[in-house]
Design a protein around this motif. Structure first.
Motif, PDB file in Angstrom:
ATOM      1  N   LEU A 185       0.873  -1.174   0.000  1.00 60.88           N
ATOM      2  CA  LEU A 185       0.000   0.000   0.000  1.00 60.88           C
ATOM      3  C   LEU A 185       0.907   1.220   0.000  1.00 60.88           C
ATOM      4  N   ALA A 188       1.519   5.605  -1.273  1.00 57.20           N
ATOM      5  CA  ALA A 188       1.058   6.837  -1.900  1.00 57.20           C
ATOM      6  C   ALA A 188       2.162   7.228  -2.876  1.00 57.20           C
ATOM      7  N   ARG A 224      -0.034  13.074  -4.992  1.00 59.28           N
ATOM      8  CA  ARG A 224       0.185  11.658  -4.701  1.00 59.28           C
ATOM      9  C   ARG A 224      -1.134  10.897  -4.762  1.00 59.28           C
ATOM     10  N   GLN A 250      -3.058   7.056  -3.837  1.00 64.80           N
ATOM     11  CA  GLN A 250      -2.919   5.787  -3.130  1.00 64.80           C
ATOM     12  C   GLN A 250      -3.017   4.645  -4.126  1.00 64.80           C
ATOM     13  N   ARG A 264      -3.932  13.165   7.446  1.00 62.76           N
ATOM     14  CA  ARG A 264      -3.123  12.144   6.820  1.00 62.76           C
ATOM     15  C   ARG A 264      -1.712  12.186   7.373  1.00 62.76           C
ATOM     16  N   GLU A 265      -1.101  11.029   7.565  1.00 67.30           N
ATOM     17  CA  GLU A 265       0.318  10.996   7.904  1.00 67.30           C
ATOM     18  C   GLU A 265       1.133  11.233   6.644  1.00 67.30           C
ATOM     19  N   ASP A 271       3.194   9.498   5.120  1.00 69.00           N
ATOM     20  CA  ASP A 271       3.338   8.362   4.190  1.00 69.00           C
ATOM     21  C   ASP A 271       2.198   8.314   3.177  1.00 69.00           C
ATOM     22  N   GLY A 272       1.152   9.089   3.391  1.00 66.56           N
ATOM     23  CA  GLY A 272       0.087   9.193   2.402  1.00 66.56           C
ATOM     24  C   GLY A 272      -0.948   8.092   2.472  1.00 66.56           C
ATOM     25  N   VAL A 273      -0.721   7.066   3.280  1.00 70.24           N
ATOM     26  CA  VAL A 273      -1.685   5.967   3.325  1.00 70.24           C
ATOM     27  C   VAL A 273      -2.220   5.722   4.731  1.00 70.24           C
ATOM     28  N   ARG A 296      -4.658   2.355   8.393  1.00 72.31           N
ATOM     29  CA  ARG A 296      -3.702   2.323   7.295  1.00 72.31           C
ATOM     30  C   ARG A 296      -4.348   1.554   6.149  1.00 72.31           C
ATOM     31  N   GLY A 297      -4.617   2.237   5.056  1.00 74.83           N
ATOM     32  CA  GLY A 297      -5.251   1.557   3.935  1.00 74.83           C
ATOM     33  C   GLY A 297      -6.062   2.542   3.124  1.00 74.83           C
ATOM     34  N   ILE A 298      -6.765   1.991   2.140  1.00 75.65           N
ATOM     35  CA  ILE A 298      -7.623   2.836   1.318  1.00 75.65           C
ATOM     36  C   ILE A 298      -9.015   2.795   1.932  1.00 75.65           C
ATOM     37  N   PRO A 299      -9.493   3.912   2.464  1.00 78.75           N
ATOM     38  CA  PRO A 299     -10.834   3.875   3.047  1.00 78.75           C
ATOM     39  C   PRO A 299     -11.868   3.707   1.946  1.00 78.75           C
TER      40      PRO A 299
END
Lengths: 640, 147
Positions: A507, A509, A594, A596, B66-67, B69-71, B90-93
């Motif tokens: 996972l 970004a 960015r 995801q 968001r942190e 790290d973007g995720v 941590r993940g895609i909501p």
């Protein structure tokens, strides 16, 4: 006009069904000579009328006739043609009409083609069918009329849930319904045999093709549903233990048990009451399945309508059917004479073990599915998910697989353990070798996948053993069917174990231009661009994927936004290779360039559905073999 | 096995199998069922530690961040009570996840009270409200058993 004609056809069919029930009862009591001759034609005409009603509903959807409430609520003039067509049963009322159509057509098929049963048993069977059908007619006509008009007529429809706008919709629900309904036909045979005290091999042979066909459809429906959820939901999982999935799994488990016990009854005249009981259980499970999905008790993609009145209606139907079935069983089981007996170590013994283990798994799934509904009714909420189901069913499923490998190598009636062990020597060696290899090559595997993969290899070998040293051209089709179905289970199990043990997930970004690695693949994120479809817009990622020195290729996962109703969905982009699938999903942008990305490498995951396909293929071969053989009844059944 | 007793043996086996299944299910359910908590439940009953639970409520407006790290995202879940739960995921909501909208998440509590979500459930539509917040079902209680 079309809607009114459809409604009229439905009412007529319901009336004929009532006549079929009471005519059948009168004929069985010996009142009215003509009645007995009426039952078959009634079943056929009734099927024609319901089929007509269903075709008219499809016609309404194809025309997008918005003066019909159901069309206005579920369709849209801009929808692609296929989804207008499939949308006819992508909703509560339409799918119930499909249910009853399939039931009536199956009844007509029994009336037309069934020639093995005594006339009285057949009439009792058709009467039982009419009794089941009546409940559903009442439900359609009084609680979910698909032909209701709407006034004033809206300008356009509300559209179909985008998750359902997929070719899978045209295929998945009807397949499962064929399965559910097939089981109810098998149950009608059981009722017929109980009523006329005719439980024996002849009844079992008449019932078996229906059980086989229902089981094939359920297998296909579950396999297709699993793959559909896998690629459409974009979560990378292939089985979620969602109550709706369980609703299709439970009848499958019961049908699998019934399929095996009906073989004992047909071949050895054993397990008589047992088989009838399994028919009752299988029917109950397909009713529970329908109830779970149709009552709106579940909040999921499948629960189209949330309407407590309908829920109550179905609950009452469910209680009547299951209660009636159990009562009849309780009243008549005393008249079923005990069939021929067998030693514990025998083919029959292995099939009893198969039945017991399947029933245990069924009970575990049933409790896990129903328990949250009961506690919610009592006022507190909880959810039961994969941790429970995997923990309790996994080990028992593995034990079942061992029984499956052993059973076909046993003789009917009596066998010796020593000889069984000798026949199983090669598979056992393979299991041992696989265990050794896995411990050395893939240390740290979790127990369930480890045992799963190991057993899959051994069971795969054992499932082909019944074909060993036979003249393959002369081997009856149903032996092939059994071997292929069992092999399919092993293949599917291997896929599940590999997916659980060896999947790689990433996972990130990423900015355009960046490269990510997952499993053997390097994935370069080139761009994220907006695009538009017929009734949606989307952000589409361009991913350039390469593996080792191989030719790079492009994957384009999308995040779609549908216009009506406004809903977002993920369209995963999947690359299928012989050794697995690369599964890519694009998520949200962070507004600063960015995006995801979620990437999975799933080795051998396709084996799960390929195995399911093999299981169904085996069922189809067995069905063809049985039907062909039964046309030549003088041929002795040496094997089964 | 005596011929006469075979049916009885089979019946006993079947009863034993089903009873065994029920006992197994009951003992597994005790450990594996995820109970549902709203922020008020947590405030009243204390943190349910060492087990998987579900929480539900409304994503507090302005709490989503968001942190780097973007995720990984952080947000706060509230209900009508003055209490709230901080959540990390941590993940895609799912697509319907946004501020000032209903949410159900599955995961575990850390000792400090932070909820580590493993999954944000996507099974509801844009009209979904957790029962507590839905005025139409105001009387519906979501009490927890796991005390």
């Amino acid at each position: 006009m079309i809607a009114e004609a459809g409604l009229a056809a439905l009412w007529l069919a319901a009336a004929l069904s009532l006549l079929q029930l009471f005519g059948g009862i009168a004929a069985l009591r010996g009142e009215g000579e003509g009645m007995a001759r009426l039952v078959r034609p009634l079943a056929i005409v009734q099927a024609g009328l319901v089929a007509l009603a269903f075709l008219l509903l499809i016609q309404l959807f194809l025309r997008t006739d918005l003066s019909v409430a159901l069309v206005a609520a579920n369709s849209h003039s801009m929808k692609p043609w296929l989804y207008k067509f499939a949308g006819a049963w992508g909703n509560h009322e339409g799918s119930m009409l499909l249910w009853v159509t399939v039931l009536a057509v199956a009844g007509a098929a029994v009336a037309l083609f069934e020639r093995r049963l005594p006339e009285r048993t057949l009439i009792a069977t058709l009467a039982a069918q009419a009794a089941i059908g009546l409940g559903f007619y009442a439900f359609l006509l009084f609680a979910s009329n698909p032909f209701e008009r709407l006034s004033p007529v809206p300008i356009d429809g509300q559209g179909l849930n985008p998750l359902l706008q997929d070719p899978g919709l045209a295929f998945h629900p009807p397949t499962l319904y064929f399965g559910y309904v097939g089981i109810s036909v098998a149950f009608s045979f059981a009722v017929g045999a109980l009523v006329t005290r005719d439980v024996g091999p002849a009844f079992a042979r008449a019932m078996r093709p229906w059980v086989l066909a229902a089981w094939v459809f359920l297998t296909l429906g579950i396999t297709a549903g699993s793959y559909w959820a896998y690629y459409e939901l974009g979560w990378g999982g292939w089985w979620f233990w969602d109550p709706v999935e369980n609703a299709s799994l439970m009848p499958w488990l019961a049908a699998t048990a019934l399929l095996h016990s009906v073989t004992v009854l047909a071949t050895r005249d054993g397990l008589r009451a047992w088989t009838i009981m399994l028919a009752v259980v299988a029917f109950s499970m397909s009713m529970v399945g329908t109830f779970l999905v149709r009552s709106g008790i579940l909040t999921s993609v499948h629960a189209f309508a949330v309407d407590p009145q309908r829920g109550t209606f179905i609950l009452v139907l469910l209680a009547l059917y299951i209660g009636g079935a159990l009562t009849l069983f309780g009243l008549r089981v005393g008249t079923v004479k005990e069939g021929s007996t067998f030693e514990p170590v025998s083919r029959e013994g292995a099939l009893v073990v198969n039945n017991l283990l399947l029933c245990v798994i069924l009970a575990l799934v049933f409790i896990g599915t129903i328990y949250p509904l009961i506690t919610e009714a009592l006022g507190y909420k909880l959810s039961i998910g994969p941790p429970y189901f995997n923990l309790v069913t996994g080990p028992i499923a593995l034990a079942l697989v061992i029984a499956m490998a052993t059973g076909p190598l046993l003789r009917w009636r009596r066998d010796r353990l020593k000889e069984v062990a000798r026949r199983l020597a090669v598979p056992i060696l393979i299991v041992a070798a696989a265990l050794l290899a896995l411990l050395l090559l893939a240390p740290g595997m979790r127990l369930l996948p480890l045992f799963g993969l190991m057993l899959a290899l051994g069971v795969g070998a054992a499932s082909l053993a019944p074909l060993w040293k036979r003249n393959l051209r002369r081997t009856p089709l149903f032996i092939w069917g059994m071997a292929i179905s069992h092999l399919g289970i092993a293949v599917s199990l291997a896929g599940m174990a590999c997916e659980a043990a060896f999947s790689r997930e990433l996972l990130v970004a990423a900015r355009p231009g960046e490269t990510a690695r997952v499993g053997p693949y390097a994935i370069r994120f080139d761009a994220a661009d907006p695009i538009a479809g017929p009734n949606w817009t989307a952000i589409e990622a361009k991913l350039t994927v390469s593996r080792g020195g191989g030719e790079p290729f492009v994957l384009r996962p999308q995040a779609r936004m549908f216009n009506s109703p406004p809903t977002e969905t993920s369209e995963a982009a999947i690359a299928t290779r012989l050794d697995g699938q690369l599964y890519t999903v694009i998520g949200k942008g962070d507004g600063a360039g960015r995006w995801q990305l979620r990437l999975w490498w799933k080795p051998f995951v396709t084996l799960i559905w390929f195995g399911g396909g093999l299981v169904a293929l085996g069922g189809i071969l067995a069905l063809i073999g049985r039907l062909r053989r039964e046309r030549r009844p003088r041929l002795e059944e040496a094997w089964a | 096995v005596k011929r006469k007793n075979q049916r009885l043996t089979l019946l006993l086996l079947a009863i034993a199998a089903v009873l065994g299944a029920v006992l197994l299910a009951m003992s597994a359910l005790k450990d594996q069922a995820a109970y549902f908590y709203a922020p008020a439940d947590v405030a009243r009953d204390g943190l349910p530690l060492e087990r998987s639970v579900r929480i539900g409520g409304m994503v507090k407006p302005g709490s989503l961040r968001r942190e780097p790290d973007g995720v990984t995202i952080h947000f706060t879940v509230t209900d009508e009570s003055p209490h709230s739960i901080r959540v990390r995921f941590r993940g895609i909501p799912p697509d319907l996840f946004r501020e000032a909208s209903g949410v159900v998440a599955e995961g575990r509590f850390e000792r400090g009270g932070l909820f580590i979500a493993t999954e944000i459930l996507a099974k509801h539509d844009e009209n979904y409200m957790p029962p507590r917040l839905d005025p139409k079902k105001g009387e519906h209680k979501s009490e927890s058993l796991g005390k």
